[in-house]
Design an enzyme around this catalytic site. Structure first.
Site, PDB file in Angstrom:
ATOM      1  N   GLY A  81       0.993  -1.262  -0.072  1.00  9.68           N
ATOM      2  CA  GLY A  81      -0.032  -0.080  -0.114  1.00  9.68           C
ATOM      3  C   GLY A  81       0.899   1.165   0.136  1.00  9.68           C
ATOM      4  O   GLY A  81       0.611   2.378  -0.697  1.00  9.68           O
ATOM      5  N   ARG A  82       1.879   1.066   0.630  1.00  6.90           N
ATOM      6  CA  ARG A  82       2.809   2.353   0.793  1.00  6.90           C
ATOM      7  C   ARG A  82       3.289   3.134  -0.661  1.00  6.90           C
ATOM      8  O   ARG A  82       3.612   4.042  -0.730  1.00  6.90           O
ATOM      9  CB  ARG A  82       4.237   1.986   1.489  1.00  6.90           C
ATOM     10  CG  ARG A  82       3.810   1.990   3.062  1.00  6.90           C
ATOM     11  CD  ARG A  82       4.965   1.245   3.901  1.00  6.90           C
ATOM     12  NE  ARG A  82       4.186   0.750   5.090  1.00  6.90           N
ATOM     13  CZ  ARG A  82       4.808  -0.153   6.058  1.00  6.90           C
ATOM     14  NH1 ARG A  82       5.410  -1.051   5.222  1.00  6.90           N
ATOM     15  NH2 ARG A  82       3.929  -0.634   6.929  1.00  6.90           N
ATOM     16  N   TYR A 110      -0.280   7.684   8.044  1.00  6.68           N
ATOM     17  CA  TYR A 110      -1.018   6.263   7.770  1.00  6.68           C
ATOM     18  C   TYR A 110      -0.160   5.372   6.948  1.00  6.68           C
ATOM     19  O   TYR A 110       0.690   5.637   6.187  1.00  6.68           O
ATOM     20  CB  TYR A 110      -2.384   6.510   7.128  1.00  6.68           C
ATOM     21  CG  TYR A 110      -2.798   7.227   5.905  1.00  6.68           C
ATOM     22  CD1 TYR A 110      -1.933   7.446   5.027  1.00  6.68           C
ATOM     23  CD2 TYR A 110      -4.028   7.805   5.763  1.00  6.68           C
ATOM     24  CE1 TYR A 110      -2.255   7.991   3.683  1.00  6.68           C
ATOM     25  CE2 TYR A 110      -4.440   8.289   4.480  1.00  6.68           C
ATOM     26  CZ  TYR A 110      -3.378   8.592   3.673  1.00  6.68           C
ATOM     27  OH  TYR A 110      -3.768   9.310   2.416  1.00  6.68           O
ATOM     28  N   GLU A 111      -0.608   4.073   6.977  1.00  8.12           N
ATOM     29  CA  GLU A 111       0.123   2.992   6.332  1.00  8.12           C
ATOM     30  C   GLU A 111       1.395   2.778   6.669  1.00  8.12           C
ATOM     31  O   GLU A 111       2.421   2.663   5.757  1.00  8.12           O
ATOM     32  CB  GLU A 111      -0.354   3.046   4.823  1.00  8.12           C
ATOM     33  CG  GLU A 111      -1.625   2.988   4.554  1.00  8.12           C
ATOM     34  CD  GLU A 111      -2.077   2.336   3.066  1.00  8.12           C
ATOM     35  OE1 GLU A 111      -1.123   1.722   2.423  1.00  8.12           O
ATOM     36  OE2 GLU A 111      -3.199   2.724   2.752  1.00  8.12           O
ATOM     37  N   GLY A 112       1.614   3.279   8.085  1.00 14.13           N
ATOM     38  CA  GLY A 112       3.240   3.227   8.521  1.00 14.13           C
ATOM     39  C   GLY A 112       3.561   4.896   8.758  1.00 14.13           C
ATOM     40  O   GLY A 112       3.450   5.252   7.635  1.00 14.13           O
TER      41      GLY A 112
END
Lengths: 265, 381
Positions: free
Chosen positions: B244-245, B364-366
């Site tokens: 996703g990143r 978000y997403e890390g």
């Protein structure tokens, strides 16, 4: 029904640059698009195809090799087949030579309905569509705003005519020239884009492919009776004159005096 | 091989995304931000054109393009509206990716196909009130009961949950083993009894995205909805967000480029001291610097996308592109507001929204801190 749409790739700008030596368009460095009237023609053709199952839409373009992308876009919108007419022999064509070349290709392709745009935003002549119809001896309706399928071989077409409309019945085969108002072009789809490059092809036709259906004397710059005397970029006019604090009558009189002074009236 | 140019099909797809973003999304972006509502007609249009299944094979119902083409979509839509970017990204790059890779034939037909052919939208729920970067701390449970699992728990900040048809839920199937060794992934469907979604959580940016709390009280989920192997869900979560990143990196590039494009237009028109502000060297140097950073970020995104398409180990590339691009997006949107002065700060122009939207890409997403851990871990191992 076999529908063929003729499209032109044009510069995406109203500032068309001309080569001062040859008086032809300089395409390099100018982003290109499908001519807007032609794109509406594509949409109308796709709608006709949806109304009449079994129909096909072929898109035809005369232009340099980089016009390939315009045809790919048409394929990505849903057209079935694309043909690029490209040959040095076709270069520098005026409307006569262009319509002669396109008509020769159309004879080979076959058609029930030919749709062209009304006019291109670079040349603005509105001549190529009607000329194709004359070459092919087809009935034609220009400035088309609406197309209805009446029966297998009959269309009812609404055309713009000054402040009015004409509603005209026409038998196929025929040629229609489309206005932008005819149909809002759909977007490509993502899988359409993929298909346009992976599943479908743009057929490249050169002079050799239409040799037997065209008089070579009517091709390219040599076959173009139109000669451009001079081409120039429009100069910006000076600032206008503002007339203030006048009554209505005085304003009218002042405008008329100015027009007379300039020998306009 | 090093490639810095797009293929012809990628260029044509980019034109589609750009034309659509300019004509369909741009006119709605401000209103969607202000009302905190996503325009559902817009969502339907994008689903029909294939924006929700770009990087999936045609045989499964997708569009048959690659990850790089997907990043082009992310960049183009995020140039005008980052909320649209995250809506597509959460759907297309997380749960769907896991189903493609680990789903059973049944799951691919029943869930993945409608998700990637444009019929349904998904969300994925890992984060909980007490489990953020430490995803292993989740408390949601899934207890086997015959042919079913019974799920209970609360998820928070779940993007797309407001309108999702499919919910990918991470839950503990072995509480004693904990999150890393006892987590599993389940597919839940909207309308399942006990599955509740709260209202949109008020936020600083990406306000049009539907980001809500998801609560499960005794939700009965068929055992065939377990994705992959029981208790191996933590690895799936890491893999999904790792992938996703790349999309978030592309979203950040889009936000930055969108803001810079606004500034370029503005500084060529705005006059101060008798000349356009674009003619001042300060503006020129700033714009040159900003475009350079954006290009660098974009190439990091493309490298990660390309590595994924080539089935290489892309985890650290994805972390790098997100780390760098999100930082660039925050810096550049801040500088863009500054260059436009009071107008940049006003809601009449989109750069203030872009400044607010950019911040989340560092979270978000890390988080950026987690990205540094991943990159350092790869280098120092």
């Amino acid at each position: 029904m076999k529908i063929v749409v003729c499209i032109k790739q044009v510069p995406d700008t109203t500032e068309v640059r001309l080569d001062p030596k040859t008086n032809t368009l300089i395409r390099d460095g100018v982003p290109s698009i499908i001519n807007p009237d032609d794109k509406s023609g594509i949409e109308a053709a796709l709608q006709l195809k949806e109304q009449c199952p079994g129909s096909t839409v072929t898109v035809l373009c005369m232009g340099p090799p980089q016009a390939d992308v315009a045809l790919r876009e048409a394929l990505a919108m849903g057209c079935d087949e694309a043909i690029l007419l490209s040959d040095r022999a076709f270069g520098g064509a005026d409307t006569w030579a262009t319509s002669s070349t396109l008509a020769a290709a159309l004879k080979k392709i076959g058609y029930d309905i030919i749709i062209t745009g009304r006019q291109a935003i670079d040349g603005d002549t509105a001549q190529v569509g009607p000329q194709i119809a004359e070459h092919l001896g087809l009935p034609q309706i220009s400035y088309v705003e609406n197309i209805q399928v009446e029966s297998e071989d009959t269309l009812v077409v609404q055309r713009q005519f000054e402040g009015f409309y004409h509603i005209i019945e026409i038998k196929t085969p025929c040629l229609l020239t489309a206005l932008s108002q005819l149909a809002t072009p759909r977007y490509m789809t993502v899988h359409g884009v993929m298909d346009a490059y992976r599943e479908k092809e743009v057929k490249l036709w050169t002079l050799a492919d239409i040799e037997d259906t065209v008089d070579k004397a009517n091709l390219g710059l040599k076959g173009s009776p139109t000669r451009v005397m001079k081409s120039f970029t429009k100069q910006a006019k000076g600032a206008g004159t503002v007339l203030k604090d006048l009554s209505d009558d005085e304003a009218v009189a002042a405008i008329i005096a100015k027009l007379q002074e300039k020998h306009i009236i | 091989m090093v490639e810095f140019t797009l293929t012809k099909e990628q260029q044509l797809a980019q034109k589609l995304f750009r034309d659509f973003a300019e004509n369909e999304i741009r006119p709605l972006a401000r209103e969607m931000d202000e009302t905190e509502e996503y325009n559902m007609e817009l969502l339907e249009k994008m689903k029909k054109l294939g924006f929700f299944g770009i990087q999936y094979p045609k045989e499964l119902g997708g569009e048959g393009a690659d990850t790089l083409t997907y990043t082009l979509c992310m960049e183009e839509v995020s140039k005008v509206d980052a909320s649209t970017g995250i809506t597509i990204s959460v759907h297309a790059s997380l749960g769907c990716m896991l189903l493609e890779k680990y789903g059973t034939e049944y799951q691919k037909e029943a869930f993945l196909r409608p998700l990637i052919d444009g019929r349904k939208v998904s969300c994925i729920a890992l984060t909980e009130p007490s489990a953020g970067t430490d995803a292993s701390a989740i408390k949601t449970t899934a207890v086997r009961d015959g042919d079913h699992y019974i799920l209970n728990g609360q998820k928070v900040f779940i993007t797309n949950s407001g309108f999702a048809d499919i919910f990918f839920i991470f839950a503990l199937t072995d509480r004693a083993a904990g999150g890393v060794k006892g987590m599993s992934l389940f597919v839940l469907e909207k309308g399942m009894s006990g599955l509740e979604v709260s209202k949109n959580i008020p936020r600083m940016g990406i306000r049009a995205a539907q980001n809500c709390e998801v609560t499960m009280i005794d939700v009965k989920v068929p055992a065939e909805n377990l994705v992959g192997v029981e208790n191996k869900g933590y690895k799936l979560a890491m893999e999904a967000f790792g992938s996703g990143r790349i999309g978030i990196g592309a979203q950040a590039v889009g936000i930055a480029q969108g803001a810079l494009n606004e500034v370029i237009k503005y500084t060529k028109e705005r006059k101060q001291f008798g000349k356009t502000i674009a003619s001042f060297q300060n503006t020129q140097f700033k714009i040159a610097e900003m475009q350079t950073k954006i290009d660098a970020a974009r190439f990091l995104v493309w490298r990660a996308a390309k590595a994924k398409d080539n089935h290489e180990d892309y985890a650290s590339y994805a972390a790098m592109c997100k780390l760098f691009a999100s930082d660039v997006a925050v810096q550049i949107t801040r500088d863009c507001v500054q260059l436009m002065g009071g107008y940049g700060y006003s809601r009449e122009y989109p750069v203030e929204r872009m400044y607010r939207d950019a911040k989340i890409t560092e979270i978000y997403e890390g988080t950026s801190e987690a990205m540094r851990m991943i990159v350092a871990g790869k280098i120092l191992k």
